[in-house]
Scaffold this active site. Structure first.
Site, PDB file in Angstrom:
ATOM      1  CG  ASN A   1      61.712  16.870 124.659  1.00  0.00           C
ATOM      2  OD1 ASN A   1      60.762  17.311 126.040  1.00  0.00           O
ATOM      3  ND2 ASN A   1      62.390  18.141 124.456  1.00  0.00           N
TER       4      ASN A   1
ATOM      5  CE  LYS B   1      60.884  20.606 122.997  1.00  0.00           C
ATOM      6  NZ  LYS B   1      61.137  21.965 122.342  1.00  0.00           N
TER       7      LYS B   1
ATOM      8  CG  HIS C   1      65.927  21.432 126.548  1.00  0.00           C
ATOM      9  ND1 HIS C   1      65.085  22.269 126.164  1.00  0.00           N
ATOM     10  CD2 HIS C   1      65.146  19.920 125.359  1.00  0.00           C
ATOM     11  CE1 HIS C   1      64.734  22.258 124.692  1.00  0.00           C
ATOM     12  NE2 HIS C   1      64.243  20.338 124.327  1.00  0.00           N
TER      13      HIS C   1
ATOM     14  CD  GLU D   1      62.090  23.950 124.518  1.00  0.00           C
ATOM     15  OE1 GLU D   1      61.747  23.538 125.699  1.00  0.00           O
ATOM     16  OE2 GLU D   1      62.121  24.292 123.557  1.00  0.00           O
TER      17      GLU D   1
ATOM     18  CD  GLU E   1      67.441  19.299 121.765  1.00  0.00           C
ATOM     19  OE1 GLU E   1      66.483  18.988 121.159  1.00  0.00           O
ATOM     20  OE2 GLU E   1      67.575  19.620 122.170  1.00  0.00           O
TER      21      GLU E   1
ATOM     22  N   GLY F   1      62.557  24.255 117.253  1.00  0.00           N
ATOM     23  CA  GLY F   1      60.951  24.615 116.537  1.00  0.00           C
ATOM     24  C   GLY F   1      60.585  25.699 116.142  1.00  0.00           C
TER      25      GLY F   1
ATOM     26  CB  SER G   1      63.581  21.940 112.982  1.00  0.00           C
ATOM     27  OG  SER G   1      62.945  23.219 113.738  1.00  0.00           O
TER      28      SER G   1
HETATM   29  P1  PGA Z   1      61.971  20.013 117.807  1.00  0.00           P
HETATM   30  O1  PGA Z   1      62.074  20.476 119.124  1.00  0.00           O
HETATM   31  O2  PGA Z   1      62.224  19.534 117.144  1.00  0.00           O
HETATM   32  O3  PGA Z   1      60.460  20.904 117.987  1.00  0.00           O
HETATM   33  O4  PGA Z   1      62.237  21.577 117.178  1.00  0.00           O
HETATM   34  C1  PGA Z   1      63.477  19.399 119.848  1.00  0.00           C
HETATM   35  C2  PGA Z   1      63.976  19.561 121.297  1.00  0.00           C
HETATM   36  O5  PGA Z   1      63.612  21.268 122.429  1.00  0.00           O
HETATM   37  O6  PGA Z   1      64.332  18.413 121.921  1.00  0.00           O
END
Ligand code: PGA
Length: 254
Positions: A10, A12, A93, A95, A165, A171, A211
């Site tokens: 992803n 983003k 997601h 976010e 997630e 992150g 992560s």
């Molecule tokens: P990350 O993000 O691997 O940077 O923690 C995962 C995601 O939000 O899909």
């Protein structure tokens, strides 16, 4: 792992055309790692170029609008991302839920539009640290999935992937523990089997995200009911992303 593991990057809001070289490198490496299904979800602007240049990997979008078209300035419909070459869309997601106030009902409507446009769905769910500390993580996640699934989804095993997630793991450099992942994935599997029946419910892939990196990927995908990973930061370079895929491939080989 019952099904072929699915590793999705992803991107983003990262990536201009300069990053197409990473996508090409991922695609080339993927041609030698056929036991793992690999896909990228770049920003809308890169869906078409990545699809045009990649032969092996899947390409998807990170969101879509629930309407077919119309007066929605700045939005992109499911049919548009499909037309650009996407085969799936990531929906719900955290976010999007946090940054754009997306609620379960809207996510379910987006899912319906995506299916109608012939896209598969990766439906995200996950709890905050507050919910986890209150002992409500499983209850929250199952409620979220139930409310954001598009109504009347057929062939769920083929069309639907769930991505668990935990918000606090995204992150943060701090992935959930294998115990936490095992507990949640088994609860999600139970829910899917109850909802879609034994066969279809077992065929829906459940990814872990938050992560994931080359050091923890092997132990995470070795957990029961983990069918792959949704990878953010570590998917931005071909080297770190493919090291994850290699680690997963090792798990299958053993
Ligand atoms: P990350 O993000 O691997 O940077 O923690 C995962 C995601 O939000 O899909």
């Amino acid at each position: 792992m019952a099904t072929r593991p699915f590793i999705v990057g992803n991107w983003k809001m990262h990536g201009t055309r300069a990053m197409l070289s990473e996508a090409r490198a991922i695609d080339r490496a993927a041609q030698r790692l056929m036991q793992v299904e690999i896909a990228l979800a770049p920003p809308f602007t890169l869906i078409h170029p990545v699809r045009r240049e990649a032969e092996q990997i899947g390409v998807g979008a990170q969101d879509c609008h629930p309407a077919d078209g119309g007066a929605h300035t700045g939005d992109i419909s499911a049919a548009m991302v499909a037309d650009a070459g996407a085969g799936f869309v990531i929906l719900g997601h955290s976010e999007r839920r946090e940054g754009h106030g997306e609620k379960d009902k809207l996510i379910a409507e987006k899912g319906k539009a995506a299916l109608e446009a012939g896209l598969k769905i990766i439906l995200c769910c996950g709890e905050s640290m507050d919910k986890r500390e209150a002992g409500k993580a499983i209850e929250h996640v199952l409620k979220q999935i139930k409310a954001s699934l598009p109504a009347g989804i057929e062939e769920a095993g083929e069309k639907l992937t769930i991505a668990y997630e935990p918000i606090w793991a995204i992150g943060s450099g701090k992935a959930a523990t294998t115990e936490e992942i095992a507990e949640m994935h088994s609860a999600i599997r139970e829910f899917l089997v109850k909802t879609f029946g034994e066969e279809e419910g077992a065929a829906v892939r459940i990814l872990y995200g938050g992560s994931v990196n080359a050091d923890n990927a092997a132990e995470i995908v070795a957990v029961d009911e983990v069918n792959g990973a949704l990878v953010g930061g570590a998917s931005l370079s071909a080297e770190s992303f493919m090291n994850i895929v290699l680690a997963v491939q090792e798990v299958i080989a053993n």
